[in-house]
Write an enzyme that holds these catalytic residues in place. Structure first.
Site, PDB file in Angstrom:
ATOM      1  N   LYS A  22      15.322  24.141 -37.489  1.00  0.00           N
ATOM      2  CA  LYS A  22      15.496  25.421 -37.986  1.00  0.00           C
ATOM      3  C   LYS A  22      16.926  25.844 -38.648  1.00  0.00           C
ATOM      4  O   LYS A  22      17.913  25.343 -38.206  1.00  0.00           O
ATOM      5  CB  LYS A  22      14.905  26.561 -36.963  1.00  0.00           C
ATOM      6  CG  LYS A  22      13.308  25.952 -36.758  1.00  0.00           C
ATOM      7  CD  LYS A  22      12.741  26.812 -35.965  1.00  0.00           C
ATOM      8  CE  LYS A  22      11.163  26.366 -35.586  1.00  0.00           C
ATOM      9  NZ  LYS A  22      10.639  27.602 -34.482  1.00  0.00           N
ATOM     10  N   TYR A  65       2.637  28.110 -40.832  1.00  0.00           N
ATOM     11  CA  TYR A  65       2.548  29.169 -39.599  1.00  0.00           C
ATOM     12  C   TYR A  65       0.939  29.829 -39.845  1.00  0.00           C
ATOM     13  O   TYR A  65       0.993  31.183 -39.048  1.00  0.00           O
ATOM     14  CB  TYR A  65       3.663  30.257 -39.546  1.00  0.00           C
ATOM     15  CG  TYR A  65       4.855  29.327 -38.773  1.00  0.00           C
ATOM     16  CD1 TYR A  65       4.550  28.252 -37.696  1.00  0.00           C
ATOM     17  CD2 TYR A  65       6.071  29.443 -39.211  1.00  0.00           C
ATOM     18  CE1 TYR A  65       5.821  27.692 -37.112  1.00  0.00           C
ATOM     19  CE2 TYR A  65       7.379  28.795 -38.563  1.00  0.00           C
ATOM     20  CZ  TYR A  65       7.141  27.796 -37.648  1.00  0.00           C
ATOM     21  OH  TYR A  65       8.073  27.196 -37.161  1.00  0.00           O
ATOM     22  N   ARG A 113      15.453  22.557 -26.790  1.00  0.00           N
ATOM     23  CA  ARG A 113      15.269  23.935 -26.564  1.00  0.00           C
ATOM     24  C   ARG A 113      16.051  24.599 -25.404  1.00  0.00           C
ATOM     25  O   ARG A 113      16.668  25.500 -25.376  1.00  0.00           O
ATOM     26  CB  ARG A 113      13.791  24.525 -26.637  1.00  0.00           C
ATOM     27  CG  ARG A 113      13.298  24.316 -28.248  1.00  0.00           C
ATOM     28  CD  ARG A 113      11.744  24.422 -28.221  1.00  0.00           C
ATOM     29  NE  ARG A 113      11.346  24.778 -29.601  1.00  0.00           N
ATOM     30  CZ  ARG A 113      10.029  24.730 -29.977  1.00  0.00           C
ATOM     31  NH1 ARG A 113       9.007  24.444 -28.912  1.00  0.00           N
ATOM     32  NH2 ARG A 113       9.567  24.851 -31.051  1.00  0.00           N
ATOM     33  N   ASN A 149      14.594  28.910 -31.711  1.00  0.00           N
ATOM     34  CA  ASN A 149      14.343  28.004 -30.733  1.00  0.00           C
ATOM     35  C   ASN A 149      14.821  26.364 -31.402  1.00  0.00           C
ATOM     36  O   ASN A 149      14.283  25.437 -30.745  1.00  0.00           O
ATOM     37  CB  ASN A 149      13.169  27.986 -29.947  1.00  0.00           C
ATOM     38  CG  ASN A 149      11.931  27.968 -31.007  1.00  0.00           C
ATOM     39  OD1 ASN A 149      12.199  27.610 -32.234  1.00  0.00           O
ATOM     40  ND2 ASN A 149      10.743  28.134 -30.517  1.00  0.00           N
ATOM     41  N   HIS A 166      11.115  22.724 -35.045  1.00  0.00           N
ATOM     42  CA  HIS A 166       9.709  22.571 -35.050  1.00  0.00           C
ATOM     43  C   HIS A 166       9.281  21.152 -34.896  1.00  0.00           C
ATOM     44  O   HIS A 166       9.851  20.279 -35.561  1.00  0.00           O
ATOM     45  CB  HIS A 166       9.134  23.201 -36.354  1.00  0.00           C
ATOM     46  CG  HIS A 166       7.626  22.659 -36.618  1.00  0.00           C
ATOM     47  ND1 HIS A 166       6.766  23.490 -36.079  1.00  0.00           N
ATOM     48  CD2 HIS A 166       7.196  21.595 -37.444  1.00  0.00           C
ATOM     49  CE1 HIS A 166       5.317  22.998 -36.366  1.00  0.00           C
ATOM     50  NE2 HIS A 166       5.831  21.683 -37.047  1.00  0.00           N
ATOM     51  N   GLU A 168       0.858  18.003 -41.821  1.00  0.00           N
ATOM     52  CA  GLU A 168       2.491  18.675 -41.928  1.00  0.00           C
ATOM     53  C   GLU A 168       3.160  17.673 -42.903  1.00  0.00           C
ATOM     54  O   GLU A 168       4.121  17.936 -43.676  1.00  0.00           O
ATOM     55  CB  GLU A 168       3.143  19.247 -40.628  1.00  0.00           C
ATOM     56  CG  GLU A 168       2.352  20.259 -40.061  1.00  0.00           C
ATOM     57  CD  GLU A 168       2.961  20.546 -38.581  1.00  0.00           C
ATOM     58  OE1 GLU A 168       3.679  19.913 -38.309  1.00  0.00           O
ATOM     59  OE2 GLU A 168       2.350  21.790 -38.212  1.00  0.00           O
TER      60      GLU A 168
HETATM   61  N1  UDP Z   1       7.659  32.277 -32.377  1.00  0.00           N
HETATM   62  C1  UDP Z   1       8.129  33.697 -32.156  1.00  0.00           C
HETATM   63  N2  UDP Z   1       7.723  34.529 -31.090  1.00  0.00           N
HETATM   64  C2  UDP Z   1       6.829  34.175 -30.176  1.00  0.00           C
HETATM   65  C3  UDP Z   1       5.955  32.839 -30.511  1.00  0.00           C
HETATM   66  C4  UDP Z   1       6.592  31.886 -31.229  1.00  0.00           C
HETATM   67  O1  UDP Z   1       9.298  34.161 -32.848  1.00  0.00           O
HETATM   68  O2  UDP Z   1       6.428  34.881 -29.207  1.00  0.00           O
HETATM   69  C5  UDP Z   1       8.174  31.539 -33.307  1.00  0.00           C
HETATM   70  C6  UDP Z   1       9.161  30.459 -32.824  1.00  0.00           C
HETATM   71  O3  UDP Z   1      10.016  30.197 -33.616  1.00  0.00           O
HETATM   72  C7  UDP Z   1       8.142  29.263 -32.523  1.00  0.00           C
HETATM   73  C8  UDP Z   1       7.257  29.301 -33.868  1.00  0.00           C
HETATM   74  O4  UDP Z   1       7.059  30.808 -34.067  1.00  0.00           O
HETATM   75  O5  UDP Z   1       8.747  27.913 -32.599  1.00  0.00           O
HETATM   76  C9  UDP Z   1       5.837  28.714 -34.087  1.00  0.00           C
HETATM   77  O6  UDP Z   1       5.088  29.081 -32.696  1.00  0.00           O
HETATM   78  P1  UDP Z   1       4.213  27.960 -31.788  1.00  0.00           P
HETATM   79  O7  UDP Z   1       3.578  28.976 -31.197  1.00  0.00           O
HETATM   80  O8  UDP Z   1       3.658  27.247 -33.138  1.00  0.00           O
HETATM   81  O9  UDP Z   1       5.332  27.103 -31.189  1.00  0.00           O
HETATM   82  P2  UDP Z   1       5.972  25.875 -31.506  1.00  0.00           P
HETATM   83  O10 UDP Z   1       4.879  24.668 -31.773  1.00  0.00           O
HETATM   84  O11 UDP Z   1       7.102  25.906 -32.254  1.00  0.00           O
HETATM   85  O12 UDP Z   1       6.233  25.489 -29.876  1.00  0.00           O
HETATM   86 MG    MG Z   2       3.670  25.167 -33.442  1.00  0.00          MG
END
Ligand code: UDP
Ligand code: MG
Length: 155
Positions: A12, A52, A105, A115, A118, A129
């Site tokens: 990211k 997303y 992370r 974080n 992805h 994807e």
């Molecule tokens: N995210 C955020 N706030 C939240 C949850 C997610 O900004 O409360 C962002 C974060 O960058 C995360 C991304 O949205 O990595 C995608 O969310 P997901 O639940 O798919 O988590 P991941 O698969 O990335 O762990």
């Molecule tokens: Mg995810």
């Protein structure tokens, strides 16, 4: 079940801004994941709406998309045994402050959405994807000397 899989990783904008691209790529290399695709990608709102979609009703959806468009991201396709779950294991939980020490992370970040990374969360989403971000001719199949260690006689 143990099988060779492919998974999609995006580094990211915070990883790029903080000069952590090399460090993060290095962790996957050291684990024994094979990089079979690698490029910079300029994300668009259209791509992010799709990528997303599961978060479209969240209050942070707009700011998440803006964050993801701050700079180009690095797109990578990694291949190895159980690549989807192994890569998620290295990446750690979504909230860096809840992620296990030793994960990317937890070790290198503090907050969301920044974080760093992805990674596809299932074999099905990895397949989708991969197609979303890479064309067939951007993926490479090749032998490495370390294949004998990482994908030799498996368990
Ligand atoms: N995210 C955020 N706030 C939240 C949850 C997610 O900004 O409360 C962002 C974060 O960058 C995360 C991304 O949205 O990595 C995608 O969310 P997901 O639940 O798919 O988590 P991941 O698969 O990335 O762990
Ligand atoms: Mg995810």
């Amino acid at each position: 079940m143990t099988e060779i899989q492919r998974t999609l990783v995006l580094l990211k904008p915070d990883a790029l801004q903080r000069d952590l691209l090399g460090e993060i790529i290095s962790r996957f290399e050291k684990k024994g994941m094979k990089i079979i695709g690698l490029k910079l990608i300029r994300l668009t709102e259209e791509l992010l709406d799709e990528h997303y979609a599961h978060l479209s009703d969240k209050p942070f959806f707009g700011s998440l998309k803006q964050f993801m468009m701050q700079t180009p991201v690095v797109g990578m396709v990694l291949e190895g045994y159980n690549a989807v779950s192994e890569v998620r294991k290295l990446v750690g939980s979504t909230n860096p402050r809840e992620a296990d020490a030793g994960t990317i992370r937890a070790d290198l970040s503090m907050n969301v959405p920044s974080n760093l990374i992805h990674a596809s969360d299932s074999l099905e989403s990895a397949a989708k994807e991969l197609r979303r971000f890479f064309k067939d001719h951007e993926l490479f199949s090749y032998k490495k000397i370390t294949d004998m260690y990482h994908i030799g006689e498996g368990i």
